[in-house]
Design an enzyme around this catalytic site. Structure first.
Site, short mmCIF file in Angstrom:
data_model
loop_
_atom_site.label_atom_id
_atom_site.label_comp_id
_atom_site.label_asym_id
_atom_site.label_seq_id
_atom_site.Cartn_x
_atom_site.Cartn_y
_atom_site.Cartn_z
N SER A 134 5.44 35.57 16.11
CA SER A 134 5.92 35.73 14.74
C SER A 134 5.42 37.05 14.19
O SER A 134 4.33 37.52 14.57
CB SER A 134 5.39 34.59 13.85
OG SER A 134 5.67 34.83 12.48
N TYR B 148 -1.35 29.43 10.35
CA TYR B 148 -0.17 29.86 11.10
C TYR B 148 -0.36 31.28 11.60
O TYR B 148 -0.06 31.60 12.76
CB TYR B 148 1.07 29.75 10.22
CG TYR B 148 2.37 30.03 10.93
CD1 TYR B 148 2.99 29.06 11.70
CD2 TYR B 148 2.99 31.29 10.83
CE1 TYR B 148 4.18 29.30 12.35
CE2 TYR B 148 4.17 31.54 11.49
CZ TYR B 148 4.77 30.55 12.24
OH TYR B 148 5.96 30.80 12.90
#
Length: 283
Positions: free
Chosen positions: A148, A161
């Site tokens: 990501s 995250y």
């Protein structure tokens, strides 16, 4: 030019394959005639995904499912054995399973542990379970790990995250270095870095795709194009952020260390104007 792994009869294993980018990838590979195994949680979700994939599979290519918890290494080892016993081995592994329930620095440790167990340890477990056999086969192979942009620029708001995806980046870089220096190997790792993609993970309760988001299918098409080009870092744009702006954001994040700025200075009021001027060069 077609990547040799993306060929009819080859075998693709995709974790997190029942929805989002994983499902779009499974459908893409099945449409090329590849045998596809999707691993995820939830028998009903898996069966619904299997039907979608089978509907587009070229020449009735096999589509199989496996209830797999990627946070459990034994589940990944069992998955690898099932695929090897049934199909002879794996040509493409996509470590894609991920969750994003939200987090805070001093939030519940259980949330942190679950995010890291799935997003980071799931990638490590999958690579450990599959890569040795893929290398030993002596034929071209691909490992795709879904990272990501949040693992590179680490924006404030969801630290668990960010930490998990930063770990995926570092692990995948180390994995490709190891593969590159393994004599005779024909397996390569790639880091998929999605932009804003409208998936169940990112929907946030929305039922219609925001204008700025890409679809999972657009993301997978971009991924395949850059696999064929041999790119390790597959940095995806979206409808809001073109690659040049992504590049400026990444360079600014690295510059925090080089210039000895405060961490996450992109969001620091004292550096707002400087970042805006810097980022204009990527627009």
């Amino acid at each position: 030019m077609t990547h040799p792994v993306l060929s009819s009869g080859n075998v693709a294993v995709i974790t997190g394959g029942a929805s989002g980018i994983g499902l779009a990838a499974a459908k893409k590979f099945a449409a090329l005639g590849m045998t596809v195994c999707i691993a995820d949680l939830g028998a009903d979700r898996l069966e619904a995904a299997r039907a979608e994939i089978a509907a587009v599979a070229k020449d009735g290519a096999d589509v199989v499912t496996s209830e797999t918890d990627v946070s459990r290494p034994d589940d990944l080892m069992a998955l690898e054995k099932m695929v090897t016993d049934r199909f002879g081995g794996t040509d493409l592994l996509m470590n894609n399973a991920g969750i994003q329930p939200g987090s805070a620095i001093f939030g519940p440790l259980g949330a942190w542990e679950r995010v890291l167990a799935v997003n980071l340890w799931g990638v490590i477990h999958g690579s450990h379970a599959f890569a040795p056999g893929m290398i030993a086969r002596g034929r071209p192979g691909v490992i795709i790990n879904t990272g990501s942009k949040q693992g590179i620029t680490t924006p404030p708001g969801d630290p668990a995250y960010n930490v998990s995806k930063t770990g995926v980046k570092a692990f995948t870089e180390a994995l490709q270095h190891e593969l590159r220096n393994t004599p005779g190997r024909q397996v390569n790792a790639h880091l998929l870095i999605p932009g804003f993609v409208f998936t169940p993970l990112a929907a946030g309760g929305r039922t219609e795709k925001p204008a700025g988001a890409w679809t999972p299918e657009q993301t997978v098409d971009f991924m395949v194009q850059h696999l064929e080009a041999g790119d390790f870092y597959i940095l995806c744009p979206d409808n809001d952020v073109p690659r040049p702006l992504d590049e400026r954001r990444i360079l600014w994040a690295a510059g925090d260390i080089v210039e000895n700025r405060p961490p996450l200075s992109r969001w620091h009021p004292d550096y707002k104007a400087a970042f805006e001027e810097f980022s204009k060069q990527g627009r």
